[in-house]
Scaffold this motif. Structure first.
Motif, short mmCIF file in Angstrom:
data_model
loop_
_atom_site.label_atom_id
_atom_site.label_comp_id
_atom_site.label_asym_id
_atom_site.label_seq_id
_atom_site.Cartn_x
_atom_site.Cartn_y
_atom_site.Cartn_z
N ILE A 59 0.86 -1.28 0.00
CA ILE A 59 -0.06 -0.04 -0.21
C ILE A 59 1.05 1.27 -0.07
CG2 ILE A 59 -1.48 1.34 1.16
CD1 ILE A 59 -2.77 -1.53 2.42
N THR A 60 0.92 1.97 -0.96
CA THR A 60 1.56 3.17 -1.33
C THR A 60 0.80 4.45 -1.20
OG1 THR A 60 3.22 2.02 -2.57
CG2 THR A 60 3.30 4.14 -2.63
N VAL A 61 1.36 5.40 -0.49
CA VAL A 61 0.45 6.77 -0.36
C VAL A 61 1.27 7.90 -0.70
CG1 VAL A 61 -0.78 8.32 1.12
CG2 VAL A 61 -1.09 6.06 1.66
N THR A 62 0.69 8.30 -1.85
CA THR A 62 1.63 9.55 -2.37
C THR A 62 0.83 10.81 -2.02
OG1 THR A 62 0.54 9.63 -4.58
CG2 THR A 62 2.56 8.25 -4.15
N PRO A 63 1.20 11.99 -2.37
CA PRO A 63 0.29 13.43 -2.24
C PRO A 63 -0.66 13.28 -3.00
CG PRO A 63 2.73 13.74 -2.52
CD PRO A 63 2.55 12.48 -2.65
N SER A 64 -0.75 12.43 -4.07
CA SER A 64 -1.99 12.75 -5.08
C SER A 64 -2.89 11.36 -5.05
CB SER A 64 -1.50 12.87 -6.58
OG SER A 64 -0.58 12.00 -6.99
N VAL A 77 -6.12 5.18 -6.62
CA VAL A 77 -7.21 5.74 -6.34
C VAL A 77 -6.83 7.23 -5.88
CG1 VAL A 77 -9.52 6.14 -4.89
CG2 VAL A 77 -8.47 3.67 -5.31
N PRO A 78 -7.40 8.42 -6.39
CA PRO A 78 -7.00 9.75 -5.99
C PRO A 78 -7.08 9.89 -4.48
CG PRO A 78 -8.59 9.77 -7.90
CD PRO A 78 -8.48 8.28 -7.37
N ARG A 79 -6.20 10.43 -4.11
CA ARG A 79 -6.03 10.55 -2.48
C ARG A 79 -7.32 11.36 -1.91
NH1 ARG A 79 -1.02 11.88 1.16
NH2 ARG A 79 -2.08 11.91 3.14
N ASP A 80 -7.85 12.29 -2.55
CA ASP A 80 -8.98 12.83 -2.28
C ASP A 80 -10.40 12.03 -2.05
OD1 ASP A 80 -9.28 13.13 -4.91
OD2 ASP A 80 -9.67 15.12 -5.10
#
Length: 188
Positions: A59-64, A77-80
């Motif tokens: 699972i990777t979380v980037t700013p976007s 999936v877009p973070r927002d």
């Protein structure tokens, strides 16, 4: 990047794999050519697919975006789009068994984006994901079953999680069919 823990998985499933190992050993030793072939195919599949999933899953979380990588694909999936996180302690097989932490990342419509089960993920990684995403978190505590969680969040829990008897049948029925086929092969 967060990765599942193979050590955690092996420590939680070691005793549930014992009947399968005994069956495969019996097939290998006493099943004749057909039994040995079935046993070797199952062993080869399990020893290649399981480790491949643990090497690849993340699972990777980037700013976007939030990226969930499984065995065959990566879903982005877009973070927002992330709406909330639900955490619960769910029993492994039945209501009186030891509970393990589970984390579900849901979109704004309540559909599951990602899931971290206590059998494969350590709680520190779950806390790290909650802190990184920074969205509303619903902590439910210990629940009786995944079906109870599905009552509150119907799109978070899959069908096989909701009905573990069905998941068990998907393992038992082919195993019984294999035993029956082998016994028919050995009797002729």
């Amino acid at each position: 990047m967060l990765r599942p823990s193979l050590r955690r998985y092996l420590s939680t499933v070691k005793w549930s794999l014992l009947p399968l190992v005994v069956l495969l050993a019996a097939l290998l030793v006493r099943g004749g050519g057909f039994g040995a072939a079935v046993s070797l195919v199952v062993i080869a599949l399990a020893s290649s697919i399981g480790p491949a999933w643990f090497r690849r899953a993340a699972i990777t979380v980037t700013p976007s975006e939030l990226a969930v990588t499984g065995l065959l694909r990566t879903r982005r999936v877009p973070r927002d789009a992330v709406g909330s996180i639900v955490t619960a302690a769910l029993p492994r097989t039945h209501q009186n068994s030891r509970s393990l932490a589970h984390l579900y990342v849901l979109d704004r419509g309540g559909r599951r984006i990602a899931r971290m089960t206590g059998a494969r993920w350590v709680e520190d990684d779950m806390r790290r994901l909650m802190a990184t995403l920074g969205v509303e978190t619903h902590k439910l505590g210990r629940l009786a079953s995944a079906r109870a969680l599905a009552g509150r969040y119907p799109h978070a829990v899959g069908l096989l999680e909701r009905y573990p008897v069905l998941a068990g049948a998907l393992v038992v029925v082919p195993a019984v069919a294999a035993i029956f086929a082998i016994s028919m092969e050995m009797s002729s």
